[in-house]
Design an enzyme around this catalytic site. Structure first.
Site, PDB file in Angstrom:
ATOM      1  N   CYS A 165      13.098 101.046  58.378  1.00 27.56           N
ATOM      2  CA  CYS A 165      12.483 101.394  59.660  1.00 27.56           C
ATOM      3  C   CYS A 165      13.239 100.832  60.858  1.00 27.56           C
ATOM      4  O   CYS A 165      13.359 101.500  61.884  1.00 27.56           O
ATOM      5  CB  CYS A 165      11.033 100.941  59.687  1.00 27.56           C
ATOM      6  SG  CYS A 165      10.740  99.282  59.063  1.00 27.56           S
ATOM      7  N   SER A 195       2.551  96.944  61.080  1.00 28.75           N
ATOM      8  CA  SER A 195       2.361  98.104  60.211  1.00 28.75           C
ATOM      9  C   SER A 195       3.538  98.299  59.281  1.00 28.75           C
ATOM     10  O   SER A 195       3.414  98.963  58.254  1.00 28.75           O
ATOM     11  CB  SER A 195       2.120  99.372  61.030  1.00 28.75           C
ATOM     12  OG  SER A 195       3.246  99.641  61.842  1.00 28.75           O
ATOM     13  N   HIS A 259       8.997  98.922  66.350  1.00 25.31           N
ATOM     14  CA  HIS A 259       9.943  97.822  66.184  1.00 25.31           C
ATOM     15  C   HIS A 259      10.874  97.785  67.401  1.00 25.31           C
ATOM     16  O   HIS A 259      11.575  98.758  67.698  1.00 25.31           O
ATOM     17  CB  HIS A 259      10.783  98.034  64.923  1.00 25.31           C
ATOM     18  CG  HIS A 259      10.021  97.869  63.649  1.00 25.31           C
ATOM     19  ND1 HIS A 259       8.709  97.462  63.589  1.00 25.31           N
ATOM     20  CD2 HIS A 259      10.400  98.037  62.334  1.00 25.31           C
ATOM     21  CE1 HIS A 259       8.317  97.392  62.322  1.00 25.31           C
ATOM     22  NE2 HIS A 259       9.315  97.743  61.550  1.00 25.31           N
ATOM     23  N   THR A 347       6.557 103.614  61.697  1.00 28.15           N
ATOM     24  CA  THR A 347       5.936 104.385  60.606  1.00 28.15           C
ATOM     25  C   THR A 347       6.121 105.882  60.800  1.00 28.15           C
ATOM     26  O   THR A 347       5.813 106.658  59.914  1.00 28.15           O
ATOM     27  CB  THR A 347       4.443 104.053  60.425  1.00 28.15           C
ATOM     28  OG1 THR A 347       3.726 104.483  61.593  1.00 28.15           O
ATOM     29  CG2 THR A 347       4.233 102.572  60.201  1.00 28.15           C
TER      30      THR A 347
END
Lengths: 368, 368, 368, 368
Positions: A165, A195, A259, A347
């Site tokens: 990610c 998450s 992020h 996500t």
């Protein structure tokens, strides 16, 4: 906003399948799996046909097996699907994998060997020599290695993967610079949302009023390795890594999604670096998904966000439904050449959305 | 834990004053000022005698003027003090300044010119050529420049300063490395607590579920400049900066107290770097305050914290009453030589506690 | 999700205006004002024509005057509008007021006296004897008092108001019970989001890892008074309060949006209370906006959310774009008759969205 | 503040044991168990001698078995203790139980039957007919039932319990009112900290930017039942419940420590309620631990905190080392007689600290 049962997929003139392709989701009850189910709802090309989870959930309706945690409603069609057990024979030829890395390795190989196209978010096969690690805007041509993989398997099945990610955000943010000047080295410090660890991954007692300067599972190693494959070349069916080196330091912070990372980088060709030109190159960056007008493709893969204090996770993570990476604060670095801040929705663009875009690319290329 | 009206100052055999020295606090109602009032309560050498704030508060009892926000009780003695107006004649010769930088410059000069010892937390005079920027463990000898400053002022008064809250953590964490090998360059990314901006400084709407990759007031520039003066030498009454260069990227995160930072650094003498030796050098580091057994001196200025995921703000910021800096995750860096994580309690060691330790050093050296 | 420049207003067959009505927003740079600007973008009946703020912003383009904080992009049309000064002559006949209560009282009266329809979110005129306090699902007939107000003003202008953000949730949640059994008394404890206080209203230092059991501005008094007017009757142009009494205790909690509340209530006709029937009455509740198919009307004004631990602010506040109130945990009360939990999106259904729905009702009734 | 290896236990003239009593802690690795280990460090009467946990930890040193999460250092003495397995023979006669309720029932009975004094924080035996549910300030005389329990067991062993963490706050806050006027009924809504659920109890994904209006394990039922036993009488070795009734609604909020609650209550003798008198009665309240000067006894069990917006968890939970309950906002209730806000440190006064105070009472009464 919630309750939108259908996501607003853009109109597209890409070569659309004549009818929606049935797909399965592995690990459908987990956090990445739930995002798959959410994003596939109303998808113009794919239709969620099967949900697969662990033995424990098998046989239950999805609505019962999944502890649905997203802020849109569980789609009705998905709710009624009976959960199948991992390893079971599937009717779908196209399989999205949101499996945990503890089981993904074997299970994905197994389905690929049986002839399925496995589009995986797991880390297990990312660095395999004949598995593409795709960001369609950056390395769509890496799908060329699939044929070699099919030969190895003796099957028309194969695996393609999307990056970690954080790596999606990093690799996309630096791609225009790699093309303009070549990157030599970079330091990145990430501030990653909870998450990213799944619903139960980070206890509130651990993270409230806190930062944890560590993420397990080899997070730093992944960030140091994957971008080199992604931005590398495919030559004679062999991946040649991009030549730059990375130092990654990772942190978990109390944000829900998104992020954020600070980047400082040195360039190979540093003679004529022009900050304003780089900003424009970032904001004007386009790739294959934009050319092909794939349904999940953001209009702009990168947004250069003006403002001294941007991008910020809460304000910028949802740009273009979470499929765009935001970049800001581009400025000279006192040690290397440039520094900047990048943000990726971990996500969506960093996981399930990335995999769906990969599948769209494969379909548009006639590979599904 | 709260309600401890007296902080547990360590027994000390340093040359203690025969009776407690009366002191004043400038900017006493603000967040740094409140920390001064808290930490001075029960101090063995200093006695809070005067509190000074803006015109608006003047004349009110401190209990009324200050909107007390700390989790210990407002000390009774302080509560009753009448607030004096900034600029007023003071009875105290020793003055702590928690003033905002918008007013600190002139006001501190003014009191110093009148003959007071001004121990300041403000940024205004930190880089002045004859003002020490003190961390007593690192550069206690920098007080040698005071005489030159007194001459300039034609007064026995002077100003000494402590560094920016992040810089205290950074400079202390790297000092053992500077001594062992010499530092050439370093990248630092900070994740700073909201208390660093004062009580009203960061709106909750701005920071909940968010990170802000920016801090105003030239934060990055301060972090890039101050450590060079601190770790530099005083030669013939002139400061000579340490030769290393710094790239700082700063972030505000939703923690209450404690600035965390990731550091990657290159050494001048990199031939024999031994990670285990460095860990020990950090943990065994001692300085003048420890030798002199100053009342606010931590037993150990640096704690090397084992554990992959440490230090963490909530778990480690209060070590030794917030006066120790915690370091962890020391390991090789793929680009430079070493990387690590450091943590400092920004309103104690990074502000009011730093200034009080400075005052203790000055008293022990016979300079008050 | 962000970046959706146009909100998905539902198709409607209500009597739509032949062309979009130009409207002004007072207090357009504040938090409620920004929500007005956001929600009016793409509105099928209204077109944002003028933005009004304090003298300080006057003359600047809106994009510059407003520090835009929402997670959708500032609409282009709004960005270019020049900010007008409060009190200036306006071209729009329809005015939304997101003014602070410190200035709303006079300014709204002034525009109403000049002939404008002022749809206000401010508290100042809510309890006036000839001003409707509207929740269109509950008391659409209260618009009948407008004629009396116009007579008083000697103008075709008038003011209508929407309730306090918590009151919208409370009044809507209990309305089905009031109709079925009559309410006698109720205890309510609220847990209110920080956005209710505006962008700068709650300092992060005050609310992180904390709850504040108090909200200024007479919050508890408003919650105890307004529902009685809303659920009361309009008889002969006079409001007759509903006969129940309320005890409200309010708290600020560290959530971004969404006011949650626990309710315990006693009924007048308690003989045949049937919990299952009440749940259905809540879930099936409909009102005038649903009958008229107003553009902002949620399909269901109340959602009964099953699940022991629902509704929750983060998961349920955005139902139907924030225009629905969620209710859950309906069960018998050991002291009174029933208890339950309710949730309202405080800045949408509890503020700007409420006012826009009021305006739609007025237009549908031929009152604009 | 951290790093205080010894908590500042007050000097006491209570009948102290001639030498420190060795004690064991059951469930020593969990969150309540760690608090026991922390609070017992430096305790003047008790000495931690044995730590007991599940089979999985048995044999390991405590420092290894426990993932220490408190912000003071793990005490050295405790660190070295080998963990014993639950059910093992123990050398200590006095046993603190921080066991989870899934195993506490049998294990505690077992040790009591073997002759140990089991001072438990678990819920299993709280409502047993011959087990005291102690808050020493309120019902120290309930220890009179122990003899009956010993007879039943045919052993000198017995169990005493402390209440649920919220109940401690509620029962203490209302005790002065029960004594002055008698309580008839009360509504309470709690806002409980995440530490109440243990370290892994609440996922950050569940609670960040959120409130959960539910707590499992019968939390509401406990709050409705336990105060009646605590404030009831012991007559002829039988408990007679206090006659009031309670309606409890519970919520989990994103605070780390400190359960806050709003209370509205009706009195039996409401003729002469005087709010000022009640405030004083709360602030002047004292009980047996204060009379006996027990080591863990707060100077004042209840603090009436002035200020419209107090008590607050972060600012007030640590009063008197977390052993005092804070009360504020006492004012008339529009429906019943009075309303107020109360706060208890849930893991100190509401758990481990409560049990230790119970043990001190037992020792002072000659029952250990």
């Amino acid at each position: 906003m919630s309750d939108t049962l259908t996501l607003p997929y853009a109109a597209t003139d890409a070569r659309a399948p004549t009818k929606r392709i049935p797909v399965a989701v592995l690990g459908a009850t987990g956090s990445v799996g739930q995002r798959f189910v959410q994003l596939l709802n109303g998808h113009p090309w794919f239709k969620l046909h099967e949900v697969v989870a662990s033995e424990r959930s098998a046989g239950k309706p999805y609505s019962e097996a999944a502890d649905w945690r997203l802020d849109t409603m569980l789609p009705n069609d998905a709710a009624a699907l009976p959960v199948k057990s991992l390893g079971a024979e599937l009717q779908s030829h196209v399989i999205f994998s949101g499996l945990d890395s503890s089981v993904a390795g074997e299970a994905e190989d197994d389905y690929a060997n049986r002839g399925c196209a496995v589009i995986s978010n797991a880390r297990n096969h990312r660095m395999d020599a004949d598995v593409p690690l795709l960001i369609p805007e950056l390395n769509a041509d890496h799908v060329g290695v699939i044929e070699r993989q099919q030969k190895r398997r003796g099957s028309r099945g194969y695996i393609v993967t999307n990056p970690n990610c954080s790596v999606v955000g990093l690799a996309m943010a630096i791609a225009p610079l790699e093309r303009l000047y070549g990157i030599e080295q970079l330091h990145v410090t990430t501030m990653q949302a909870i998450s990213g660890a799944g619903y139960q991954g980070v206890a509130s007692y651990a993270i409230l009023d806190n930062v944890i300067p560590y993420i397990g599972g080899g997070e730093e190693e992944k960030i140091e390795a994957e971008p080199r494959k992604i931005l590398g070349r495919l030559e004679n069916d062999r991946f040649v890594d991009a030549p730059f080196r990375i130092c990654a330091q990772v942190n978990r912070v109390p944000t829900i999604d998104g992020h954020l990372m600070t980047i400082s980088l040195g360039l190979r060709n540093r003679n004529f670096v022009n900050v304003e030109q780089v900003r424009e190159a970032i904001d004007n960056f386009r790739g294959e998904p934009q050319n092909l007008r794939l349904p999940s493709a953001p209009r702009k893969p990168l947004h250069y966000v003006a403002g001294d204090d941007r991008p910020q996770p809460r304000l910028d993570r949802d740009r273009e439904h979470g499929m765009s990476v935001s970049v800001g604060r581009l400025r000279p670095c006192p040690l290397l050449d440039l520094r900047m801040v990048a943000l990726v929705h971990n996500t969506i663009r960093g996981a399930a959305g990335a995999a769906i875009l990969n599948a769209e690319l494969l379909e548009a290329k006639g590979l599904l």
